[in-house]
Design a protein around this motif. Structure first.
Motif, PDB file in Angstrom:
ATOM      1  N   GLN A 226       0.835  -1.206   0.000  1.00  0.00           N
ATOM      2  CA  GLN A 226       0.000   0.000   0.000  1.00  0.00           C
ATOM      3  C   GLN A 226       0.869   1.256   0.000  1.00  0.00           C
ATOM      4  OE1 GLN A 226      -3.620  -0.106   2.644  1.00  0.00           O
ATOM      5  NE2 GLN A 226      -2.485  -1.803   3.557  1.00  0.00           N
ATOM      6  N   GLN A 227       0.427   2.250  -0.720  1.00  0.00           N
ATOM      7  CA  GLN A 227       1.121   3.532  -0.752  1.00  0.00           C
ATOM      8  C   GLN A 227       0.101   4.657  -0.600  1.00  0.00           C
ATOM      9  OE1 GLN A 227       3.381   3.787  -4.373  1.00  0.00           O
ATOM     10  NE2 GLN A 227       4.894   2.279  -3.720  1.00  0.00           N
ATOM     11  N   LYS A 228       0.437   5.642   0.210  1.00  0.00           N
ATOM     12  CA  LYS A 228      -0.436   6.796   0.389  1.00  0.00           C
ATOM     13  C   LYS A 228       0.407   8.074   0.413  1.00  0.00           C
ATOM     14  CE  LYS A 228      -4.187   4.460   2.836  1.00  0.00           C
ATOM     15  NZ  LYS A 228      -5.099   4.481   4.020  1.00  0.00           N
ATOM     16  N   SER A 229      -0.137   9.126  -0.186  1.00  0.00           N
ATOM     17  CA  SER A 229       0.492  10.441  -0.168  1.00  0.00           C
ATOM     18  C   SER A 229      -0.446  11.374   0.580  1.00  0.00           C
ATOM     19  CB  SER A 229       0.733  10.951  -1.594  1.00  0.00           C
ATOM     20  OG  SER A 229       1.648  10.104  -2.265  1.00  0.00           O
ATOM     21  N   ILE A 230       0.039  11.925   1.677  1.00  0.00           N
ATOM     22  CA  ILE A 230      -0.811  12.689   2.584  1.00  0.00           C
ATOM     23  C   ILE A 230      -0.397  14.160   2.578  1.00  0.00           C
ATOM     24  CG2 ILE A 230      -1.689  12.864   4.929  1.00  0.00           C
ATOM     25  CD1 ILE A 230      -2.274  10.181   3.530  1.00  0.00           C
ATOM     26  N   ASP A 231      -1.374  15.029   2.314  1.00  0.00           N
ATOM     27  CA  ASP A 231      -1.141  16.467   2.454  1.00  0.00           C
ATOM     28  C   ASP A 231      -1.177  16.818   3.935  1.00  0.00           C
ATOM     29  OD1 ASP A 231      -0.960  17.432  -0.280  1.00  0.00           O
ATOM     30  OD2 ASP A 231      -3.057  16.837  -0.460  1.00  0.00           O
ATOM     31  N   VAL A 232      -0.101  17.408   4.431  1.00  0.00           N
ATOM     32  CA  VAL A 232      -0.033  17.760   5.847  1.00  0.00           C
ATOM     33  C   VAL A 232       0.193  19.263   5.990  1.00  0.00           C
ATOM     34  CG1 VAL A 232       0.795  15.496   6.583  1.00  0.00           C
ATOM     35  CG2 VAL A 232       2.451  17.242   5.929  1.00  0.00           C
ATOM     36  N   GLU A 233      -0.258  19.786   7.117  1.00  0.00           N
ATOM     37  CA  GLU A 233      -0.033  21.202   7.412  1.00  0.00           C
ATOM     38  C   GLU A 233       1.179  21.328   8.313  1.00  0.00           C
ATOM     39  OE1 GLU A 233      -2.299  25.154   9.205  1.00  0.00           O
ATOM     40  OE2 GLU A 233      -3.242  23.183   9.349  1.00  0.00           O
ATOM     41  N   CYS A 234       2.172  22.025   7.843  1.00  0.00           N
ATOM     42  CA  CYS A 234       3.411  22.198   8.612  1.00  0.00           C
ATOM     43  C   CYS A 234       3.561  23.678   8.972  1.00  0.00           C
ATOM     44  CB  CYS A 234       4.610  21.728   7.816  1.00  0.00           C
ATOM     45  SG  CYS A 234       4.583  19.966   7.427  1.00  0.00           S
ATOM     46  N   LYS A 235       3.130  24.021  10.184  1.00  0.00           N
ATOM     47  CA  LYS A 235       3.287  25.406  10.628  1.00  0.00           C
ATOM     48  C   LYS A 235       4.734  25.705  11.001  1.00  0.00           C
ATOM     49  CE  LYS A 235      -1.461  26.025  12.254  1.00  0.00           C
ATOM     50  NZ  LYS A 235      -2.330  26.338  13.416  1.00  0.00           N
ATOM     51  N   LEU A 236       5.458  24.664  11.394  1.00  0.00           N
ATOM     52  CA  LEU A 236       6.884  24.820  11.697  1.00  0.00           C
ATOM     53  C   LEU A 236       7.685  23.980  10.706  1.00  0.00           C
ATOM     54  CD1 LEU A 236       9.217  25.822  13.497  1.00  0.00           C
ATOM     55  CD2 LEU A 236       8.886  23.793  14.916  1.00  0.00           C
ATOM     56  N   THR A 237       8.562  24.617   9.974  1.00  0.00           N
ATOM     57  CA  THR A 237       9.450  23.919   9.045  1.00  0.00           C
ATOM     58  C   THR A 237      10.885  24.320   9.335  1.00  0.00           C
ATOM     59  OG1 THR A 237       9.268  25.660   7.358  1.00  0.00           O
ATOM     60  CG2 THR A 237       7.695  23.832   7.228  1.00  0.00           C
ATOM     61  N   ALA A 238      11.801  23.473   8.944  1.00  0.00           N
ATOM     62  CA  ALA A 238      13.223  23.752   9.121  1.00  0.00           C
ATOM     63  C   ALA A 238      14.003  22.979   8.063  1.00  0.00           C
ATOM     64  CB  ALA A 238      13.700  23.367  10.520  1.00  0.00           C
ATOM     65  N   ASN A 239      15.229  23.412   7.818  1.00  0.00           N
ATOM     66  CA  ASN A 239      16.077  22.717   6.839  1.00  0.00           C
ATOM     67  C   ASN A 239      17.107  21.828   7.516  1.00  0.00           C
ATOM     68  OD1 ASN A 239      17.734  24.681   7.899  1.00  0.00           O
ATOM     69  ND2 ASN A 239      18.703  25.199   5.955  1.00  0.00           N
ATOM     70  N   GLU A 240      16.873  21.516   8.801  1.00  0.00           N
ATOM     71  CA  GLU A 240      17.861  20.735   9.550  1.00  0.00           C
ATOM     72  C   GLU A 240      17.121  19.813  10.511  1.00  0.00           C
ATOM     73  OE1 GLU A 240      20.345  19.159  12.081  1.00  0.00           O
ATOM     74  OE2 GLU A 240      19.312  20.885  12.970  1.00  0.00           O
ATOM     75  N   ALA A 241      17.457  18.524  10.451  1.00  0.00           N
ATOM     76  CA  ALA A 241      16.666  17.496  11.133  1.00  0.00           C
ATOM     77  C   ALA A 241      16.688  17.608  12.651  1.00  0.00           C
ATOM     78  CB  ALA A 241      17.150  16.113  10.712  1.00  0.00           C
ATOM     79  N   THR A 242      17.815  18.000  13.255  1.00  0.00           N
ATOM     80  CA  THR A 242      17.877  18.038  14.721  1.00  0.00           C
ATOM     81  C   THR A 242      16.959  19.114  15.292  1.00  0.00           C
ATOM     82  OG1 THR A 242      19.855  19.443  14.614  1.00  0.00           O
ATOM     83  CG2 THR A 242      20.195  17.088  14.878  1.00  0.00           C
ATOM     84  N   THR A 243      16.723  20.184  14.539  1.00  0.00           N
ATOM     85  CA  THR A 243      15.783  21.217  14.986  1.00  0.00           C
ATOM     86  C   THR A 243      14.384  20.635  15.120  1.00  0.00           C
ATOM     87  OG1 THR A 243      17.079  22.936  13.885  1.00  0.00           O
ATOM     88  CG2 THR A 243      14.795  23.472  14.419  1.00  0.00           C
ATOM     89  N   LEU A 244      13.971  19.857  14.127  1.00  0.00           N
ATOM     90  CA  LEU A 244      12.649  19.232  14.169  1.00  0.00           C
ATOM     91  C   LEU A 244      12.599  18.129  15.225  1.00  0.00           C
ATOM     92  CD1 LEU A 244      11.957  19.045  10.331  1.00  0.00           C
ATOM     93  CD2 LEU A 244      11.262  20.815  11.966  1.00  0.00           C
ATOM     94  N   LEU A 245      13.708  17.457  15.447  1.00  0.00           N
ATOM     95  CA  LEU A 245      13.770  16.442  16.501  1.00  0.00           C
ATOM     96  C   LEU A 245      13.460  17.071  17.856  1.00  0.00           C
ATOM     97  CD1 LEU A 245      14.650  13.578  17.574  1.00  0.00           C
ATOM     98  CD2 LEU A 245      16.935  14.560  17.796  1.00  0.00           C
ATOM     99  N   HIS A 246      14.101  18.192  18.147  1.00  0.00           N
ATOM    100  CA  HIS A 246      13.893  18.832  19.449  1.00  0.00           C
ATOM    101  C   HIS A 246      12.506  19.445  19.547  1.00  0.00           C
ATOM    102  CE1 HIS A 246      17.810  18.138  21.246  1.00  0.00           C
ATOM    103  NE2 HIS A 246      18.321  18.339  20.052  1.00  0.00           N
ATOM    104  N   ALA A 247      11.964  19.911  18.413  1.00  0.00           N
ATOM    105  CA  ALA A 247      10.583  20.391  18.431  1.00  0.00           C
ATOM    106  C   ALA A 247       9.627  19.256  18.783  1.00  0.00           C
ATOM    107  CB  ALA A 247      10.223  20.992  17.073  1.00  0.00           C
ATOM    108  N   ALA A 248       9.872  18.069  18.235  1.00  0.00           N
ATOM    109  CA  ALA A 248       9.045  16.908  18.560  1.00  0.00           C
ATOM    110  C   ALA A 248       9.198  16.519  20.024  1.00  0.00           C
ATOM    111  CB  ALA A 248       9.401  15.732  17.654  1.00  0.00           C
ATOM    112  N   LEU A 249      10.408  16.579  20.541  1.00  0.00           N
ATOM    113  CA  LEU A 249      10.663  16.187  21.933  1.00  0.00           C
ATOM    114  C   LEU A 249       9.903  17.058  22.925  1.00  0.00           C
ATOM    115  CD1 LEU A 249      14.497  15.475  21.739  1.00  0.00           C
ATOM    116  CD2 LEU A 249      12.740  13.812  22.398  1.00  0.00           C
ATOM    117  N   ILE A 250       9.709  18.333  22.599  1.00  0.00           N
ATOM    118  CA  ILE A 250       9.025  19.228  23.536  1.00  0.00           C
ATOM    119  C   ILE A 250       7.544  19.402  23.185  1.00  0.00           C
ATOM    120  CG2 ILE A 250      11.133  20.451  24.160  1.00  0.00           C
ATOM    121  CD1 ILE A 250      10.320  22.721  22.308  1.00  0.00           C
ATOM    122  N   GLY A 251       7.010  18.455  22.400  1.00  0.00           N
ATOM    123  CA  GLY A 251       5.576  18.431  22.161  1.00  0.00           C
ATOM    124  C   GLY A 251       5.090  19.249  20.992  1.00  0.00           C
ATOM    125  N   GLY A 252       5.983  19.558  20.043  1.00  0.00           N
ATOM    126  CA  GLY A 252       5.603  20.402  18.914  1.00  0.00           C
ATOM    127  C   GLY A 252       4.754  19.722  17.867  1.00  0.00           C
TER     128      GLY A 252
END
Length: 295
Positions: free
Chosen positions: A206-232
């Motif tokens: 199965q394959q699915k393509s999902i449109d998601v709303e990203c209010k916070l974006t970044a060009n570096e993975a660790t920034t998003l990692l820490h955003a996820a860790l603090i409940g973002g």
């Protein structure tokens, strides 16, 4: 002055287009670089470089001489290699990589390589874009991609798997996620260099393509990692970053049966020509290291 060093300086400036960049790379003063260029021009009795306040370019004579000087340097390096019976790796390797892969996986690998070869020095340039390796004077770029840069030579050294994750606090405050379509009702953390705002997920056939709303974006993975860790919100994270947090319980997998596409981690370089034994050995080492040390 030493003609061999003068030739090295000339070739480096031809690649970098900058006296200052060459001075930094070769660890000598800018006046010394200038003196070596003047010595080279006096030796060949020709003007080799056009110098302006903005850039340095080759003259017509400089372009003709460059290829011959490169051949001469290659022959000189070959003679040195023939006379060196120690087979000990030396010199400096300049590596470009992303911050996330650099600190989490590459640095431990490099420290192990340097312990095996004490005369090797490594300089790391952290960047998430594919830079011009010649202009930046980079020997090796470690990049994660579905297809490597076509102008570069790439050797696969590992596979990058990714996973959807979020913090327990975020998930406790939201409706449970059971289907990919429900991602559209959640805060999603977007990586600008990966799939933009459409997340492509697979579950077996199965394959699915999902449109998601990203209010916070970044060009570096660790920034998003820490955003996820603090409940973002929900983030796509490479397992080489996320695994330790999943094991500790500070992140939880989301839609664990659905996964983003695997990517390949490449060691990229511009040319095999003039590649040092140290860089060649490092490429082979990284391939074996990540095979033996999965994350």
């Amino acid at each position: 002055m030493d003609k061999l060093t003068a030739a090295i300086v000339f070739v480096d400036i031809a690649q970098s287009g900058s006296f200052t960049a060459t001075a930094d790379r070769l660890e000598m003063s800018r006046p010394m670089v200038t003196r070596y260029v003047e010595a080279m021009e006096k030796w060949l009795n020709a003007r080799l470089l056009h110098r302006t306040t903005r850039k340095v370019t080759l003259t017509t004579t400089g372009e003709r001489c460059l290829k011959e000087v490169e051949v001469w340097l290659e022959q000189a390096n070959g003679l040195v290699a023939l006379s060196d019976n120690s087979e000990e790796l030396t010199g400096i390797a300049r590596i470009a990589t992303s911050m996330s892969f650099g600190f989490s996986q590459l640095v431990p690998a490099l420290l192990n390589f340097m312990a095996m070869h004490p005369k090797v020095h490594v300089d790391i340039d952290l960047q998430d874009s594919v830079a011009d390796l010649t202009e930046k004077q980079i020997d090796l770029a470690i990049r994660i991609a579905s297809n490597p840069e076509p102008s570069l030579i790439g050797k696969p050294i590992a596979i990058c798997e990714s996973v959807l994750v979020a913090s327990p606090a975020y998930l406790a405050s939201r409706k449970d996620l059971s289907e990919p379509e429900e991602l559209s009702m959640h805060n999603c953390l977007g990586y600008k260099n990966f799939q933009r705002h459409v997340w492509h997920l697979t579950n077996g056939t199965q394959q699915k393509s999902i449109d998601v709303e990203c209010k916070l974006t970044a060009n570096e993975a660790t920034t998003l990692l820490h955003a996820a860790l603090i409940g973002g919100g929900v983030a796509i994270q490479p397992t080489y970053l996320a695994n330790q947090y999943i094991e500790s319980g500070t992140l939880q997998p989301v839609l664990s049966e659905w996964k983003p596409a695997d990517l390949t981690i490449y060691a990229l370089y511009s040319s095999r020509k003039h590649q040092s034994p140290t860089v060649r050995a490092l490429i082979d080492y990284l391939h074996e290291y990540f095979k033996d040390n999965p994350w």
